[in-house]
Design an enzyme around this catalytic site. Structure first.
Site, PDB file in Angstrom:
ATOM      1  N   ARG A  34      69.700 -26.927-181.755  1.00 44.04           N
ATOM      2  CA  ARG A  34      69.709 -26.092-180.547  1.00 44.04           C
ATOM      3  C   ARG A  34      69.017 -24.759-180.811  1.00 44.04           C
ATOM      4  O   ARG A  34      69.190 -24.164-181.886  1.00 44.04           O
ATOM      5  CB  ARG A  34      71.142 -25.856-180.055  1.00 44.04           C
ATOM      6  CG  ARG A  34      71.813 -27.175-179.719  1.00 44.04           C
ATOM      7  CD  ARG A  34      72.934 -27.108-178.723  1.00 44.04           C
ATOM      8  NE  ARG A  34      73.516 -28.447-178.624  1.00 44.04           N
ATOM      9  CZ  ARG A  34      73.045 -29.431-177.852  1.00 44.04           C
ATOM     10  NH1 ARG A  34      72.005 -29.203-177.066  1.00 44.04           N
ATOM     11  NH2 ARG A  34      73.609 -30.627-177.849  1.00 44.04           N
ATOM     12  N   ASP A  35      68.238 -24.307-179.815  1.00 42.71           N
ATOM     13  CA  ASP A  35      67.567 -23.014-179.911  1.00 42.71           C
ATOM     14  C   ASP A  35      68.622 -21.909-179.928  1.00 42.71           C
ATOM     15  O   ASP A  35      69.593 -21.943-179.164  1.00 42.71           O
ATOM     16  CB  ASP A  35      66.619 -22.837-178.724  1.00 42.71           C
ATOM     17  CG  ASP A  35      65.625 -21.703-178.936  1.00 42.71           C
ATOM     18  OD1 ASP A  35      64.420 -21.983-179.096  1.00 42.71           O
ATOM     19  OD2 ASP A  35      66.057 -20.529-178.943  1.00 42.71           O
ATOM     20  N   ILE A  36      68.408 -20.904-180.780  1.00 44.70           N
ATOM     21  CA  ILE A  36      69.381 -19.816-180.917  1.00 44.70           C
ATOM     22  C   ILE A  36      69.427 -18.938-179.670  1.00 44.70           C
ATOM     23  O   ILE A  36      70.405 -18.252-179.416  1.00 44.70           O
ATOM     24  CB  ILE A  36      69.046 -18.972-182.182  1.00 44.70           C
ATOM     25  CG1 ILE A  36      70.266 -18.244-182.710  1.00 44.70           C
ATOM     26  CG2 ILE A  36      67.886 -18.015-181.929  1.00 44.70           C
ATOM     27  CD1 ILE A  36      70.087 -17.641-184.085  1.00 44.70           C
ATOM     28  N   ASN A  93      54.386 -24.263-178.406  1.00 47.95           N
ATOM     29  CA  ASN A  93      53.537 -23.074-178.457  1.00 47.95           C
ATOM     30  C   ASN A  93      52.774 -23.039-179.774  1.00 47.95           C
ATOM     31  O   ASN A  93      53.308 -23.426-180.817  1.00 47.95           O
ATOM     32  CB  ASN A  93      54.405 -21.816-178.345  1.00 47.95           C
ATOM     33  CG  ASN A  93      55.130 -21.727-177.021  1.00 47.95           C
ATOM     34  OD1 ASN A  93      54.563 -22.008-175.971  1.00 47.95           O
ATOM     35  ND2 ASN A  93      56.400 -21.345-177.061  1.00 47.95           N
ATOM     36  N   GLU A 101      56.186 -17.862-182.112  1.00 42.86           N
ATOM     37  CA  GLU A 101      56.938 -16.912-182.948  1.00 42.86           C
ATOM     38  C   GLU A 101      57.187 -17.472-184.343  1.00 42.86           C
ATOM     39  O   GLU A 101      57.147 -16.736-185.325  1.00 42.86           O
ATOM     40  CB  GLU A 101      58.311 -16.626-182.323  1.00 42.86           C
ATOM     41  CG  GLU A 101      58.281 -15.789-181.068  1.00 42.86           C
ATOM     42  CD  GLU A 101      59.666 -15.744-180.422  1.00 42.86           C
ATOM     43  OE1 GLU A 101      60.682 -15.790-181.142  1.00 42.86           O
ATOM     44  OE2 GLU A 101      59.720 -15.682-179.180  1.00 42.86           O
ATOM     45  N   VAL A 102      57.499 -18.753-184.416  1.00 40.47           N
ATOM     46  CA  VAL A 102      57.849 -19.365-185.705  1.00 40.47           C
ATOM     47  C   VAL A 102      56.723 -20.322-186.103  1.00 40.47           C
ATOM     48  O   VAL A 102      56.462 -21.310-185.399  1.00 40.47           O
ATOM     49  CB  VAL A 102      59.198 -20.120-185.605  1.00 40.47           C
ATOM     50  CG1 VAL A 102      59.540 -20.741-186.958  1.00 40.47           C
ATOM     51  CG2 VAL A 102      60.309 -19.188-185.141  1.00 40.47           C
ATOM     52  N   HIS A 106      57.076 -26.978-183.664  1.00 43.12           N
ATOM     53  CA  HIS A 106      58.317 -27.330-182.979  1.00 43.12           C
ATOM     54  C   HIS A 106      58.012 -27.661-181.522  1.00 43.12           C
ATOM     55  O   HIS A 106      57.142 -27.049-180.909  1.00 43.12           O
ATOM     56  CB  HIS A 106      59.365 -26.218-183.064  1.00 43.12           C
ATOM     57  CG  HIS A 106      58.874 -24.850-182.694  1.00 43.12           C
ATOM     58  ND1 HIS A 106      58.079 -24.103-183.521  1.00 43.12           N
ATOM     59  CD2 HIS A 106      59.063 -24.095-181.582  1.00 43.12           C
ATOM     60  CE1 HIS A 106      57.801 -22.943-182.944  1.00 43.12           C
ATOM     61  NE2 HIS A 106      58.385 -22.917-181.763  1.00 43.12           N
ATOM     62  N   HIS A 108      59.813 -27.589-177.929  1.00 43.81           N
ATOM     63  CA  HIS A 108      60.957 -27.143-177.141  1.00 43.81           C
ATOM     64  C   HIS A 108      61.243 -28.232-176.109  1.00 43.81           C
ATOM     65  O   HIS A 108      60.341 -28.625-175.361  1.00 43.81           O
ATOM     66  CB  HIS A 108      60.640 -25.873-176.353  1.00 43.81           C
ATOM     67  CG  HIS A 108      60.322 -24.661-177.167  1.00 43.81           C
ATOM     68  ND1 HIS A 108      61.235 -23.642-177.354  1.00 43.81           N
ATOM     69  CD2 HIS A 108      59.193 -24.279-177.811  1.00 43.81           C
ATOM     70  CE1 HIS A 108      60.676 -22.683-178.080  1.00 43.81           C
ATOM     71  NE2 HIS A 108      59.433 -23.038-178.367  1.00 43.81           N
TER      72      HIS A 108
HETATM   73  P1  DGP Z   1      58.159 -20.155-180.315  1.00 41.64           P
HETATM   74  O1  DGP Z   1      57.912 -18.884-179.541  1.00 41.64           O
HETATM   75  O2  DGP Z   1      57.616 -21.343-179.593  1.00 41.64           O
HETATM   76  O3  DGP Z   1      57.679 -20.042-181.751  1.00 41.64           O
HETATM   77  O4  DGP Z   1      59.726 -20.369-180.323  1.00 41.64           O
HETATM   78  C1  DGP Z   1      60.559 -20.137-181.415  1.00 41.64           C
HETATM   79  C2  DGP Z   1      61.971 -20.430-180.975  1.00 41.64           C
HETATM   80  O5  DGP Z   1      62.788 -20.483-182.125  1.00 41.64           O
HETATM   81  C3  DGP Z   1      62.587 -19.396-180.032  1.00 41.64           C
HETATM   82  O6  DGP Z   1      62.895 -20.031-178.774  1.00 41.64           O
HETATM   83  C4  DGP Z   1      63.863 -18.942-180.723  1.00 41.64           C
HETATM   84  C5  DGP Z   1      64.065 -19.990-181.805  1.00 41.64           C
HETATM   85  N1  DGP Z   1      64.630 -19.478-183.034  1.00 41.64           N
HETATM   86  C6  DGP Z   1      64.174 -18.431-183.759  1.00 41.64           C
HETATM   87  N2  DGP Z   1      64.933 -18.238-184.840  1.00 41.64           N
HETATM   88  C7  DGP Z   1      65.891 -19.203-184.802  1.00 41.64           C
HETATM   89  C8  DGP Z   1      66.967 -19.539-185.672  1.00 41.64           C
HETATM   90  O7  DGP Z   1      67.226 -18.917-186.704  1.00 41.64           O
HETATM   91  N3  DGP Z   1      67.738 -20.603-185.300  1.00 41.64           N
HETATM   92  C9  DGP Z   1      67.497 -21.320-184.167  1.00 41.64           C
HETATM   93  N4  DGP Z   1      68.304 -22.336-183.889  1.00 41.64           N
HETATM   94  N5  DGP Z   1      66.475 -21.034-183.331  1.00 41.64           N
HETATM   95  C10 DGP Z   1      65.691 -19.987-183.653  1.00 41.64           C
END
Ligand code: DGP
Length: 121
Positions: A34-36, A93, A101-102, A106, A108
């Site tokens: 799950r997204d945080i 993304n 961001e990461v 991934h 979504h």
């Molecule tokens: P993007 O912008 O597409 O790279 O989305 C990165 C997503 O990752 C963002 O929706 C928040 C999520 N995210 C960032 N850090 C963490 C984490 O430590 N744990 C989880 N579960 N999600 C995270």
């Protein structure tokens, strides 16, 4: 195009067990959690376990088995989360324009409400 993978990105840390996550599904080569910071009632991230930065890196260098497993897991999570009937959105993304961001590939998976237009800007 050559791709540089940052081993210290947050999803690499999740895969190594250094940071917790709420796991939804796991296979040999993929993890869903799950997204945080959920943007919808259902917001699950599906990642390959391999060191791929984004979708074009993955398509260029992953094995057929990894690619099949990734797409199968997205489909499995959609059904497991009950999104098939009302619909959902799958987004990946990449890079600066995609506002990634990461830097670990991934997808979504978003659902549970009407998600609005595809792009707001
Ligand atoms: P993007 O912008 O597409 O790279 O989305 C990165 C997503 O990752 C963002 O929706 C928040 C999520 N995210 C960032 N850090 C963490 C984490 O430590 N744990 C989880 N579960 N999600 C995270």
């Amino acid at each position: 195009m050559s791709y540089t993978y940052d081993e210290e990105n947050i999803f690499a840390k999740i895969l190594r067990g250094e940071i917790p996550c709420t796991k939804v599904a796991e296979t040999e080569s993929c993890l869903a959690f799950r997204d945080i910071n959920p943007a919808a009632p259902v917001h699950v991230l599906v990642i390959p376990k391999g060191p791929y930065v984004n979708m074009d890196h993955f398509g260029a260098e992953a094995s057929d088995a990894e690619i099949a497993d990734f797409h199968r897991m997205i489909s499995d999570v959609i059904r497991q989360e009950g999104l098939s009937e009302d619909g959902y959105r799958v987004i990946s993304n990449a890079g600066v324009n995609g506002m990634q961001e990461v830097p670990h590939l991934h997808a979504h998976i978003l659902g549970g409400r009407i998600l609005g237009p595809l792009l707001s800007a």
